[in-house]
Design a protein around this motif. Structure first.
Motif, PDB file in Angstrom:
ATOM      1  N   GLY A  70      26.593  33.262 -34.467  1.00  0.00           N
ATOM      2  CA  GLY A  70      26.713  32.338 -33.342  1.00  0.00           C
ATOM      3  C   GLY A  70      27.909  31.410 -33.449  1.00  0.00           C
ATOM      4  N   MET A  71      28.083  30.801 -34.604  1.00  0.00           N
ATOM      5  CA  MET A  71      29.203  29.859 -34.781  1.00  0.00           C
ATOM      6  C   MET A  71      30.549  30.584 -34.703  1.00  0.00           C
ATOM      7  SD  MET A  71      27.906  26.921 -34.798  1.00  0.00           S
ATOM      8  CE  MET A  71      29.361  25.991 -35.222  1.00  0.00           C
ATOM      9  N   THR A  72      30.596  31.794 -35.223  1.00  0.00           N
ATOM     10  CA  THR A  72      31.842  32.571 -35.154  1.00  0.00           C
ATOM     11  C   THR A  72      32.186  32.901 -33.704  1.00  0.00           C
ATOM     12  OG1 THR A  72      31.399  33.494 -37.345  1.00  0.00           O
ATOM     13  CG2 THR A  72      33.017  34.648 -35.974  1.00  0.00           C
ATOM     14  N   LEU A  73      31.195  33.276 -32.919  1.00  0.00           N
ATOM     15  CA  LEU A  73      31.457  33.584 -31.512  1.00  0.00           C
ATOM     16  C   LEU A  73      31.874  32.338 -30.734  1.00  0.00           C
ATOM     17  CD1 LEU A  73      28.555  36.090 -30.824  1.00  0.00           C
ATOM     18  CD2 LEU A  73      30.994  36.612 -31.138  1.00  0.00           C
ATOM     19  N   VAL A  74      31.224  31.222 -30.983  1.00  0.00           N
ATOM     20  CA  VAL A  74      31.589  29.979 -30.299  1.00  0.00           C
ATOM     21  C   VAL A  74      33.044  29.620 -30.575  1.00  0.00           C
ATOM     22  CG1 VAL A  74      31.188  27.474 -30.264  1.00  0.00           C
ATOM     23  CG2 VAL A  74      29.252  29.040 -30.125  1.00  0.00           C
ATOM     24  N   SER A  75      33.472  29.836 -31.820  1.00  0.00           N
ATOM     25  CA  SER A  75      34.822  29.409 -32.196  1.00  0.00           C
ATOM     26  C   SER A  75      35.907  30.444 -31.915  1.00  0.00           C
ATOM     27  CB  SER A  75      34.855  29.038 -33.684  1.00  0.00           C
ATOM     28  OG  SER A  75      34.621  30.167 -34.495  1.00  0.00           O
ATOM     29  N   SER A  76      35.525  31.686 -31.590  1.00  0.00           N
ATOM     30  CA  SER A  76      36.563  32.705 -31.438  1.00  0.00           C
ATOM     31  C   SER A  76      36.579  33.429 -30.098  1.00  0.00           C
ATOM     32  CB  SER A  76      36.448  33.739 -32.568  1.00  0.00           C
ATOM     33  OG  SER A  76      35.200  34.392 -32.514  1.00  0.00           O
ATOM     34  N   VAL A  77      35.576  33.232 -29.253  1.00  0.00           N
ATOM     35  CA  VAL A  77      35.549  33.886 -27.940  1.00  0.00           C
ATOM     36  C   VAL A  77      35.835  32.837 -26.879  1.00  0.00           C
ATOM     37  CG1 VAL A  77      34.143  35.153 -26.267  1.00  0.00           C
ATOM     38  CG2 VAL A  77      33.884  35.625 -28.707  1.00  0.00           C
ATOM     39  N   GLY A  78      36.819  33.118 -26.056  1.00  0.00           N
ATOM     40  CA  GLY A  78      37.189  32.172 -25.020  1.00  0.00           C
ATOM     41  C   GLY A  78      36.281  32.216 -23.813  1.00  0.00           C
ATOM     42  N   GLY A  79      36.511  31.323 -22.899  1.00  0.00           N
ATOM     43  CA  GLY A  79      35.762  31.259 -21.654  1.00  0.00           C
ATOM     44  C   GLY A  79      34.312  30.881 -21.867  1.00  0.00           C
ATOM     45  N   ALA A  80      33.484  31.278 -20.935  1.00  0.00           N
ATOM     46  CA  ALA A  80      32.056  30.957 -21.010  1.00  0.00           C
ATOM     47  C   ALA A  80      31.322  31.862 -21.992  1.00  0.00           C
ATOM     48  CB  ALA A  80      31.428  31.104 -19.624  1.00  0.00           C
ATOM     49  N   SER A  81      31.862  33.032 -22.274  1.00  0.00           N
ATOM     50  CA  SER A  81      31.149  33.996 -23.114  1.00  0.00           C
ATOM     51  C   SER A  81      30.910  33.497 -24.530  1.00  0.00           C
ATOM     52  CB  SER A  81      31.907  35.322 -23.158  1.00  0.00           C
ATOM     53  OG  SER A  81      31.945  35.899 -21.878  1.00  0.00           O
ATOM     54  N   GLY A  82      31.877  32.839 -25.121  1.00  0.00           N
ATOM     55  CA  GLY A  82      31.707  32.340 -26.489  1.00  0.00           C
ATOM     56  C   GLY A  82      30.514  31.408 -26.621  1.00  0.00           C
ATOM     57  N   PRO A  83      30.455  30.362 -25.812  1.00  0.00           N
ATOM     58  CA  PRO A  83      29.300  29.478 -25.887  1.00  0.00           C
ATOM     59  C   PRO A  83      27.981  30.158 -25.523  1.00  0.00           C
ATOM     60  CG  PRO A  83      31.124  28.354 -24.822  1.00  0.00           C
ATOM     61  CD  PRO A  83      31.533  29.793 -24.990  1.00  0.00           C
ATOM     62  N   LEU A  84      28.003  31.080 -24.567  1.00  0.00           N
ATOM     63  CA  LEU A  84      26.756  31.735 -24.162  1.00  0.00           C
ATOM     64  C   LEU A  84      26.244  32.679 -25.245  1.00  0.00           C
ATOM     65  CD1 LEU A  84      27.528  32.361 -20.402  1.00  0.00           C
ATOM     66  CD2 LEU A  84      25.815  30.794 -21.340  1.00  0.00           C
ATOM     67  N   TYR A  85      27.099  33.575 -25.712  1.00  0.00           N
ATOM     68  CA  TYR A  85      26.678  34.482 -26.779  1.00  0.00           C
ATOM     69  C   TYR A  85      26.399  33.697 -28.057  1.00  0.00           C
ATOM     70  CZ  TYR A  85      27.532  38.877 -24.344  1.00  0.00           C
ATOM     71  OH  TYR A  85      27.460  39.940 -23.484  1.00  0.00           O
ATOM     72  N   GLY A  86      27.219  32.715 -28.348  1.00  0.00           N
ATOM     73  CA  GLY A  86      26.982  31.899 -29.538  1.00  0.00           C
ATOM     74  C   GLY A  86      25.636  31.207 -29.484  1.00  0.00           C
TER      75      GLY A  86
END
Length: 162
Positions: A70-86
């Motif tokens: 989760g933390m890796t996705l929040v910090s490395s995926v842009g847009g809304a997807s990073g926070p949502l998947y994270g």
């Protein structure tokens, strides 16, 4: 299959990374119709970063594994997807706790917590054509299959079919 452990969850996440990477261009093409045509690239980058973290070693407990993802996705995926998947993975980890494996009901609860995290963060509703429209039926099918006496593996197949 009665339960899934951290190694199986890490394998699932790795196979998801491989699928996202293989479908990167198609995901971008889909995103170009209603978005800014970067979803495939963002997701591939984020899950590559997850893969790098997991290559360094699988965390011992389910909550550590899912928090790392989760933390890796929040910090490395842009847009809304990073926070949502994270958020999905972070909430799953919080639900799971510091255990080495999840039985069917615990995995169902973790998936439901992840879905509820997506709802809390993004406020989707059924029919909005968001990830919620794919994930909610899958989580519901997982729950229903377990309630009907299915194994974790069969419930996962029911979720994938949904």
């Amino acid at each position: 299959m009665v339960a899934v452990g951290t190694a199986q969850l890490a394998d699932w996440i790795t196979r998801y990374r491989d699928a996202v990477t293989a479908q990167r261009d198609w995901l971008t093409e889909l995103d170009s119709a209603i978005g800014d045509a970067d979803h495939g690239a963002n997701m591939a980058r984020g899950f590559a970063a997850v893969g790098d973290k997991l290559a360094a070693g699988t965390p011992v407990t389910v909550d550590e594994l899912l928090k790392t993802v989760g933390m890796t996705l929040v910090s490395s995926v842009g847009g809304a997807s990073g926070p949502l998947y994270g958020t999905f993975f972070l909430r799953m980890g919080m639900s799971a706790g510091a255990v080495s494996e999840l039985d069917g009901p615990a995995l169902a609860a973790a998936l439901r917590a992840g879905l509820e995290g997506i709802v809390a963060r993004g406020k989707p509703e059924a029919g909005d054509k968001t990830m919620y429209d794919a994930m909610a039926p899958a989580v519901d099918a997982f729950d229903a299959a377990l309630a009907d006496g299915s194994s974790v593996g069969d419930a996962a197949r029911a979720a994938a079919d949904a």
